[in-house]
Design a protein around this motif. Structure first.
Motif, PDB file in Angstrom:
ATOM      1  N   LEU A  70      32.565  34.866  40.823  1.00 28.98           N
ATOM      2  CA  LEU A  70      33.853  35.373  40.364  1.00 28.98           C
ATOM      3  C   LEU A  70      34.209  34.806  38.991  1.00 28.98           C
ATOM      4  O   LEU A  70      34.726  35.519  38.127  1.00 28.98           O
ATOM      5  N   VAL A  71      33.920  33.525  38.791  1.00 25.22           N
ATOM      6  CA  VAL A  71      34.193  32.893  37.497  1.00 25.22           C
ATOM      7  C   VAL A  71      33.339  33.550  36.414  1.00 25.22           C
ATOM      8  O   VAL A  71      33.810  33.810  35.305  1.00 25.22           O
ATOM      9  N   LYS A  72      32.082  33.850  36.750  1.00 24.79           N
ATOM     10  CA  LYS A  72      31.181  34.485  35.783  1.00 24.79           C
ATOM     11  C   LYS A  72      31.703  35.864  35.367  1.00 24.79           C
ATOM     12  O   LYS A  72      31.703  36.215  34.194  1.00 24.79           O
ATOM     13  N   TYR A  73      32.169  36.662  36.337  1.00 20.33           N
ATOM     14  CA  TYR A  73      32.684  37.991  36.029  1.00 20.33           C
ATOM     15  C   TYR A  73      34.010  37.932  35.278  1.00 20.33           C
ATOM     16  O   TYR A  73      34.313  38.808  34.475  1.00 20.33           O
ATOM     17  N   SER A  74      34.805  36.918  35.549  1.00 21.70           N
ATOM     18  CA  SER A  74      36.117  36.835  34.910  1.00 21.70           C
ATOM     19  C   SER A  74      36.038  36.298  33.490  1.00 21.70           C
ATOM     20  O   SER A  74      37.013  36.377  32.747  1.00 21.70           O
ATOM     21  N   TYR A  75      34.897  35.759  33.098  1.00 27.31           N
ATOM     22  CA  TYR A  75      34.764  35.159  31.774  1.00 27.31           C
ATOM     23  C   TYR A  75      35.021  36.189  30.670  1.00 27.31           C
ATOM     24  O   TYR A  75      35.715  35.920  29.700  1.00 27.31           O
ATOM     25  N   PHE A  76      34.464  37.394  30.817  1.00 28.50           N
ATOM     26  CA  PHE A  76      34.643  38.441  29.814  1.00 28.50           C
ATOM     27  C   PHE A  76      35.794  39.381  30.152  1.00 28.50           C
ATOM     28  O   PHE A  76      36.232  40.150  29.309  1.00 28.50           O
ATOM     29  N   ASN A  77      36.263  39.366  31.379  1.00 21.50           N
ATOM     30  CA  ASN A  77      37.313  40.281  31.828  1.00 21.50           C
ATOM     31  C   ASN A  77      38.493  39.483  32.363  1.00 21.50           C
ATOM     32  O   ASN A  77      38.750  39.468  33.551  1.00 21.50           O
ATOM     33  N   LYS A  78      39.210  38.844  31.484  1.00 24.76           N
ATOM     34  CA  LYS A  78      40.288  37.949  31.916  1.00 24.76           C
ATOM     35  C   LYS A  78      41.489  38.697  32.477  1.00 24.76           C
ATOM     36  O   LYS A  78      42.202  38.188  33.321  1.00 24.76           O
ATOM     37  N   THR A  79      41.726  39.921  32.025  1.00 25.10           N
ATOM     38  CA  THR A  79      42.912  40.656  32.463  1.00 25.10           C
ATOM     39  C   THR A  79      42.641  41.508  33.698  1.00 25.10           C
ATOM     40  O   THR A  79      43.584  42.007  34.315  1.00 25.10           O
ATOM     41  N   LYS A  80      41.384  41.662  34.075  1.00 26.12           N
ATOM     42  CA  LYS A  80      41.055  42.551  35.183  1.00 26.12           C
ATOM     43  C   LYS A  80      41.107  41.810  36.520  1.00 26.12           C
ATOM     44  O   LYS A  80      41.005  40.593  36.586  1.00 26.12           O
ATOM     45  N   ILE A  81      41.249  42.598  37.588  1.00 27.92           N
ATOM     46  CA  ILE A  81      41.328  42.045  38.940  1.00 27.92           C
ATOM     47  C   ILE A  81      39.976  42.214  39.610  1.00 27.92           C
ATOM     48  O   ILE A  81      39.372  43.292  39.567  1.00 27.92           O
ATOM     49  N   LEU A  82      39.490  41.161  40.249  1.00 25.95           N
ATOM     50  CA  LEU A  82      38.203  41.191  40.939  1.00 25.95           C
ATOM     51  C   LEU A  82      38.421  41.584  42.388  1.00 25.95           C
ATOM     52  O   LEU A  82      39.278  41.024  43.064  1.00 25.95           O
TER      53      LEU A  82
ATOM     54  N   ILE B 243      38.323  25.987  37.942  1.00 28.48           N
ATOM     55  CA  ILE B 243      38.371  27.439  38.086  1.00 28.48           C
ATOM     56  C   ILE B 243      39.431  27.964  37.121  1.00 28.48           C
ATOM     57  O   ILE B 243      40.542  27.442  37.088  1.00 28.48           O
ATOM     58  N   PRO B 244      39.102  29.010  36.353  1.00 33.59           N
ATOM     59  CA  PRO B 244      40.137  29.585  35.485  1.00 33.59           C
ATOM     60  C   PRO B 244      41.146  30.377  36.313  1.00 33.59           C
ATOM     61  O   PRO B 244      40.994  30.539  37.527  1.00 33.59           O
TER      62      PRO B 244
ATOM     63  N   VAL C 247      38.913  27.740  48.971  1.00 38.26           N
ATOM     64  CA  VAL C 247      38.951  28.683  47.844  1.00 38.26           C
ATOM     65  C   VAL C 247      40.376  29.155  47.592  1.00 38.26           C
ATOM     66  O   VAL C 247      40.823  29.242  46.438  1.00 38.26           O
ATOM     67  N   ARG C 248      41.076  29.473  48.663  1.00 41.19           N
ATOM     68  CA  ARG C 248      42.464  29.928  48.517  1.00 41.19           C
ATOM     69  C   ARG C 248      43.296  28.863  47.789  1.00 41.19           C
ATOM     70  O   ARG C 248      44.046  29.163  46.857  1.00 41.19           O
ATOM     71  N   ASP C 249      43.147  27.599  48.183  1.00 38.73           N
ATOM     72  CA  ASP C 249      43.895  26.514  47.544  1.00 38.73           C
ATOM     73  C   ASP C 249      43.483  26.331  46.082  1.00 38.73           C
ATOM     74  O   ASP C 249      44.324  26.104  45.216  1.00 38.73           O
ATOM     75  N   ARG C 250      42.175  26.452  45.813  1.00 34.73           N
ATOM     76  CA  ARG C 250      41.691  26.248  44.448  1.00 34.73           C
ATOM     77  C   ARG C 250      42.175  27.347  43.506  1.00 34.73           C
ATOM     78  O   ARG C 250      42.562  27.081  42.371  1.00 34.73           O
ATOM     79  N   ILE C 251      42.164  28.600  43.968  1.00 36.40           N
ATOM     80  CA  ILE C 251      42.595  29.712  43.119  1.00 36.40           C
ATOM     81  C   ILE C 251      44.095  29.625  42.855  1.00 36.40           C
ATOM     82  O   ILE C 251      44.554  29.776  41.720  1.00 36.40           O
ATOM     83  N   GLU C 252      44.876  29.370  43.897  1.00 37.13           N
ATOM     84  CA  GLU C 252      46.320  29.273  43.715  1.00 37.13           C
ATOM     85  C   GLU C 252      46.700  28.016  42.928  1.00 37.13           C
ATOM     86  O   GLU C 252      47.678  28.028  42.183  1.00 37.13           O
ATOM     87  N   GLY C 253      45.935  26.951  43.071  1.00 37.78           N
ATOM     88  CA  GLY C 253      46.194  25.729  42.310  1.00 37.78           C
ATOM     89  C   GLY C 253      45.932  25.909  40.820  1.00 37.78           C
ATOM     90  O   GLY C 253      46.551  25.252  39.980  1.00 37.78           O
TER      91      GLY C 253
END
Length: 151
Positions: free
Chosen positions: A63-75, A90-91, A104-110
């Motif tokens: 997910l981090v790899k895909y979000s690197y170039f697509n910061k505004t998009k939803i995975l 995690i960004p 994962v839930r805690d890390r993403i929301e954190g």
């Protein structure tokens, strides 16, 4: 002998899952597939029909790899999202999935990210615009079948 003029349709049209939430999602995405000409809804519906064994999990590192170039998009993940301890930071992610591990839930929301459900995605993005479908590795599923054959 089957005539060559007749084509058989082998695609699944229903799910065996007794999960009420998946049943609701099937109704929503069937409706969206019929009403919108977006291929996103068709693909999501096909992946929801798959059994749990064929919905391979996705790690946070992908997910981090895909979000690197697509910061505004939803995975969007049709399956589970699992933790990867090798990733320290995690960004800010916006992710939609069927299931998340607690870590994962805690890390993403954190990290300031958002976790969406499929019904929220269907309401806000009915055509699938600004969404990226992410799928886990298919090789692991095939290896499991080969191991079962050997035993």
């Amino acid at each position: 002998m089957v005539s060559q003029k007749i084509k058989k349709n082998f695609s699944k049209t229903s799910s065996r899952s007794e999960n009420l939430y998946i049943g609701l999602l099937l109704k929503i995405f069937r409706f969206l597939k019929r009403r919108t000409n977006a291929s996103f809804n068709k693909i999501v519906l096909q992946r929801l029909f798959k059994s749990r064994n064929n919905q391979s999990p996705v790690s946070v590192s992908k997910l981090v790899k895909y979000s690197y170039f697509n910061k505004t998009k939803i995975l969007v993940v049709i399956g589970k999202v699992l933790n990867d301890e090798r990733i320290q930071e995690i960004p800010q992610l916006t992710v939609c999935a069927l299931k998340f591990s607690n870590i994962v839930r805690d890390r993403i929301e954190g990290a300031g990210g958002k976790i969406l459900t499929f019904d929220q995605v269907a309401l806000n993005f009915p055509t699938g615009k600004n969404l990226i479908l992410v799928r886990g590795p298919r090789k692991k599923v095939n290896n499991k079948k080969k191991i079962e054959k050997k035993n």
